[in-house]
Write a protein that holds these residues in place. Structure first.
Motif, PDB file in Angstrom:
ATOM      1  N   THR A  13       1.423  -8.237  -6.858  1.00 39.85           N
ATOM      2  CA  THR A  13       1.348  -6.862  -7.338  1.00 39.85           C
ATOM      3  C   THR A  13      -0.097  -6.395  -7.185  1.00 39.85           C
TER       4      THR A  13
ATOM      5  N   ASN B  68       9.154  -5.333 -14.570  1.00 38.64           N
ATOM      6  CA  ASN B  68       7.855  -4.702 -14.713  1.00 38.64           C
ATOM      7  C   ASN B  68       6.784  -5.773 -14.855  1.00 38.64           C
ATOM      8  N   ALA B  69       5.709  -5.642 -14.062  1.00 42.81           N
ATOM      9  CA  ALA B  69       4.597  -6.579 -14.188  1.00 42.81           C
ATOM     10  C   ALA B  69       3.727  -6.170 -15.370  1.00 42.81           C
TER      11      ALA B  69
ATOM     12  N   LYS C  82       5.729  -1.783 -11.621  1.00 38.09           N
ATOM     13  CA  LYS C  82       6.741  -2.736 -11.165  1.00 38.09           C
ATOM     14  C   LYS C  82       6.111  -3.935 -10.487  1.00 38.09           C
ATOM     15  N   ALA C  83       6.712  -5.094 -10.707  1.00 40.22           N
ATOM     16  CA  ALA C  83       6.246  -6.303 -10.029  1.00 40.22           C
ATOM     17  C   ALA C  83       6.404  -6.102  -8.535  1.00 40.22           C
ATOM     18  N   GLY C  84       5.389  -6.495  -7.766  1.00 35.33           N
ATOM     19  CA  GLY C  84       5.451  -6.382  -6.318  1.00 35.33           C
ATOM     20  C   GLY C  84       5.072  -5.023  -5.777  1.00 35.33           C
ATOM     21  N   SER C  85       4.700  -4.103  -6.655  1.00 34.64           N
ATOM     22  CA  SER C  85       4.327  -2.765  -6.172  1.00 34.64           C
ATOM     23  C   SER C  85       2.865  -2.743  -5.720  1.00 34.64           C
TER      24      SER C  85
ATOM     25  N   ASN D 117       0.154  -8.004  -0.747  1.00 28.72           N
ATOM     26  CA  ASN D 117       1.259  -7.269  -1.339  1.00 28.72           C
ATOM     27  C   ASN D 117       2.578  -7.662  -0.671  1.00 28.72           C
TER      28      ASN D 117
ATOM     29  N   THR E 118       0.094  -0.216  -6.465  1.00 31.41           N
ATOM     30  CA  THR E 118      -0.146   0.960  -7.288  1.00 31.41           C
ATOM     31  C   THR E 118      -1.594   1.408  -7.176  1.00 31.41           C
TER      32      THR E 118
ATOM     33  N   GLU F 287      -0.917 -13.379  -9.661  1.00 33.42           N
ATOM     34  CA  GLU F 287       0.343 -12.667  -9.420  1.00 33.42           C
ATOM     35  C   GLU F 287       0.100 -11.177  -9.403  1.00 33.42           C
ATOM     36  N   ILE F 288      -0.937 -10.773 -10.169  1.00 34.26           N
ATOM     37  CA  ILE F 288      -1.350  -9.375 -10.158  1.00 34.26           C
ATOM     38  C   ILE F 288      -2.796  -9.353  -9.705  1.00 34.26           C
TER      39      ILE F 288
END
Lengths: 277, 264, 286
Positions: free
Chosen positions: C199, C3-4, C33-36, C194, C38, C167-168
């Protein structure tokens, strides 16, 4: 034809920029709803400002309701045209809703009793009477634009220009404002010009002008303009949803009408096709 | 969001709200003058009591007033401390060069503190109960005699009204610019003085450029709405002299008389 | 997958000590989630912006705990350490061009990396890379950002965030006020980032973007998280969507129109291609 606005051989450029308009000519019919579309920098807003005498043309003439736009006729032009601008924040002059609606009336030295009457009537017209004492900080963008429209209608213009008036609003605010404009156009017999890059807003018009780098590329009824997805994308615009769907269905060998259809028409077409299968 | 009280009018139906702005402005000035006549505990007591009555009459929560004082608290403390340390006295409790503390200097410090508090409170009453436009109109009415001297009273009032109307807009914008620069690694309000001044640039440049854009757009919109000059306009908002204004003036005369009677 | 972002019973009350106190977030628990990719949706004033500002520690929770990339923020966290917390979280605000201030475009984009300790040379490399990502021609690098067009200024501002290699990446209505071309460019940029593993958290009113780009959706209403699901699930119940004053994506709303006339869909189509496929396949209620 009775043209309320005529632009003849208009030439204009901003300092230190390449020429924007070169001998541009067009006219707007009284009582019509015209959409001017084009991507950012196409000159749409500049054109509106030239028509309202907010900018001065280099050469060429613009006539509004029979009078040439120049220094002498400025009061007449501003009286005839009401403009709603893009940023709701930047056209709210008054400290409260009712003061803002009164602003144009004060400028024209209307008597106080008549102002009070007009402010009430116009705020009721746009559904903002209950907010008459609110300050701008407590209003949403859409509400501010409705107040702006009330302030403009207060001085009874013949022409309403929406200069990307919905582009900073959320979908709800956008729908509210457009619905209101359509209603008021009928009630007050207005000529509406909406400058936009929202194709759904343009679809409300009876005529569409496409500007690109100061040139009038297309001048046609919406159905002809909206049918050419490729061209619209090339101009940096989007085709309406129904056009995009129709094209994707053609690609899948579903036969489609060869002209633009709005949502209801396309639904009918698909249902008919389907019943034959 | 923001803790700046200036230009934040709280709507209400209280007697103070109903007073005409020019009367409020006038009495606000009068009160400040009366404050300078106070010179003993009794007079300050009378004024403090009057102030409490006025605040109660506004019907606005005391928390708003506290918020009005908070941004100025350091200025108040600084001035009071200076006053205490630099007031000379014949029998100080503590002395160091020119600095001293005595019963006398503590009392003077207390008076200064009261003065600050009362002035801030009365002006907060004015800004909380009067719309920005009301204040601008009040100023305009009070300055009307100057019109005969060709002083641009109406222009000034319109400028003031627009300036006040944009205060919340610019405060919100400042907040969002600060947030944007924070997320680009700016640490506002920490580090050396030099670092602090440097961190103001990424805030002030966008804030000014934004204000200029607002001004340009607003003047275009005003032109489009038929604005020519501020001297040839009618007024939608008119504030007449009301019964409540006359009552307020009487009350102030009474307070002033009491203060004059019981001062040293 | 990791999870991010995690929210544990997070509440936020604005101006808690004042009479204007207002619940901006109440008891929100969630994980991203990391890499999602959203999307955060909800109508104006629902708490979307307040929610994402917690992810960047621009707001601290008044109760509960926010955990981002393994680091926790609670009401007691000291304001001193927030800078390092923000380092890997980029935030593109509404109308981000308002944050530009430097003399040149390049300097403005270098501002973030330099604040986080990159050397002049490194910062310049990162800035140029970011400006290339947003497709700004190199001829503009030494211009004043205030001389650019509105769309270009927007892209410079976004580059200023990307140069920090987040990263986010949080984007709060990044395409508001842009023309359709500008809109597509920015959405495609988000998609590309993405795909490279960033994320993306997108606050938006555009439901078409939600179904076209996002794989996870948070729905906010009056400071509460009222739904957290995939876009297909969120929009699968049109009555629920309309009841909460949200719009359907164009394709779903067109499909509903057809359905009301008797067209039978196995599943409500979310994108224009899905819709075209269903219609081309064709089926009627008997």
């Amino acid at each position: 034809m009775d043209n309320i606005i005529r632009v003849d051989n208009l030439t204009f450029e901003y300092p230190e920029q390449e020429q924007l308009f070169k001998k541009l000519s067009l006219s707007i019919e009284r009582g019509s709803w015209t959409a001017i579309i084009g991507q950012n920098g196409s000159g749409k807003s500049t054109l509106a400002r030239l028509i309202d005498g907010l900018l001065e043309a280099e050469s060429g003439t613009i006539t509004v309701d029979g009078k040439v736009v120049n220094e002498d006729n400025l009061d007449f032009v501003r009286e005839s045209i009401g403009m709603v601008f893009q940023n709701p924040e930047d056209q709210f002059v008054g400290a409260t809703v009712e003061d803002d609606v009164a602003f144009g009336l004060e400028n024209r030295q209307v008597s106080r009793p008549s102002m009070i009457e007009t402010v009430q009537k116009r705020l009721k017209d746009v559904g903002m009477w209950d907010y008459r004492e609110s300050v701008p900080a407590n209003l949403s963008g859409g509400q501010k634009q409705r107040v702006a429209i009330a302030g403009i209608l207060a001085v009874n213009p013949k022409i309403l220009i929406l200069d990307e008036a919905t582009s900073m609003l959320d979908p709800k605010g956008r729908q509210d404002v457009l619905k209101l404009v359509a209603e008021l156009k009928e009630k007050n017999n207005l000529t509406v010009i909406s400058i936009t890059h929202d194709i759904d807003e343009a679809a409300l018009a009876s005529r569409v002008l496409v500007l690109n780098r100061g040139k009038l590329l297309v001048d046609d009824i919406p159905s002809n303009v909206f049918n050419d997805e490729e061209k619209l994308v090339e101009l940096g615009l989007d085709a309406p949803f129904t056009t995009r769907l129709a094209n994707r269905l053609s690609e899948r060998n579903v036969s489609m009408p060869d002209k633009y259809s709005n949502k209801e028409e396309l639904v009918q077409w698909i249902m008919q096709l389907n019943s034959k299968r | 969001m923001n803790n700046f009280i200036f230009g934040r009018y709280i709507p209400g139906e209280s007697l103070i709200h109903k007073m005409s702005p020019q009367a409020k402005l006038l009495l606000c000035f009068a009160f400040v003058i009366i404050i300078f006549f106070a010179n003993n505990w009794l007079t300050y007591g009378v004024l403090a009591l009057s102030m409490i009555m006025i605040v109660l009459l506004t019907g606005i929560s005391i928390l708003f007033f506290i918020k009005g004082i908070r941004p100025l608290i350091w200025l108040i403390i600084f001035t009071v401390v200076i006053q205490i340390l630099f007031t000379e006295s014949s029998n100080p409790w503590w002395q160091w060069g020119p600095l001293s503390i005595s019963a006398h200097s503590l009392i003077t410090g207390g008076y200064i503190f009261m003065r600050f508090l009362l002035i801030i409170m009365i002006s907060t009453v004015l800004t909380l109960t009067t719309t920005p436009l009301g204040i601008a109109d009040g100023v305009q009415t009070l300055l009307k005699p100057l019109k005969k001297l060709r002083f641009p009273v109406d222009t000034l009032a319109l400028m003031l009204s627009i300036a006040l109307r944009f205060v919340p807009t610019l405060m919100d914008e400042m907040e969002s610019i600060m947030n944007a620069q924070r997320s680009r690694g700016v640490d506002f309000g920490s580090g050396s003085i030099k670092q602090r001044i440097q961190s103001a640039i990424p805030l002030l440049v966008p804030l000014f450029s934004g204000a200029i854009t607002h001004a340009e757009n607003l003047s275009t919109a005003m032109d489009a709405r038929g604005f020519v000059d501020s001297e040839h306009r009618t007024k939608y908002r008119v504030y007449g002299w009301k019964k409540i204004d006359a009552l307020a003036v009487l009350a102030f005369v009474a307070i002033f008389a009491i203060v004059l009677l019981i001062r040293n | 997958m990791d999870n991010a972002v995690e929210f544990k019973e997070v509440s936020h009350v604005y101006q808690a000590d004042s009479p204007m106190a207002a619940d901006a977030l109440s008891n929100v628990s969630l994980s991203i989630k990391a890499g999602s990719f959203t999307a955060v949706i909800g109508h104006t004033g629902s708490g979307k912006s307040t929610l994402v500002q917690h992810i960047n520690a621009l707001l601290k929770p008044t109760a509960g705990e926010v955990k981002v990339l393994g680091k926790a923020i609670t009401p007691d966290t000291s304001n001193k350490n927030l800078k390092s917390f923000r380092k890997h979280i980029g935030m593109v605000f509404q109308f981000p061009e308002k944050q530009l201030f430097e003399e040149t475009v390049l300097k403005d984009v270098m501002f973030g990396p330099k604040n986080y300790g990159e050397s002049e040379q490194n910062a310049e490399l990162l800035a140029k890379e970011a400006l290339n990502m947003v497709n700004l021609p190199a001829a503009n690098f030494n211009k004043s950002p205030f001389d650019l067009s509105g769309g270009q200024m927007r892209r410079v501002a976004i580059a200023g965030v990307l140069a920090m290699k987040p990263e986010i990446l949080i984007m709060d209505e990044p395409t508001a006020g842009l023309d359709p071309r500008g809109h597509h460019e920015i959405m495609n940029l988000a998609k590309r980032l993405n795909a490279e593993g960033v994320t993306i958290i997108l606050v938006t009113h555009q439901m078409n973007d939600v179904t076209n780009y996002a794989d996870d959706v948070l729905v906010m209403e009056q400071g509460k998280l009222i739904k957290h699901d995939g876009p297909r699930k969120v929009f699968s119940d049109p009555t629920w969507v309309v009841d909460h004053q949200l719009n359907l994506p164009d394709s779903a709303s067109f499909a509903l129109e057809l359905a009301s006339q008797g067209f039978n869909f196995n599943e409500l189509p979310m994108t224009i291609d899905e819709l075209a496929d269903s219609i081309a396949g064709g089926s009627m209620n008997e």
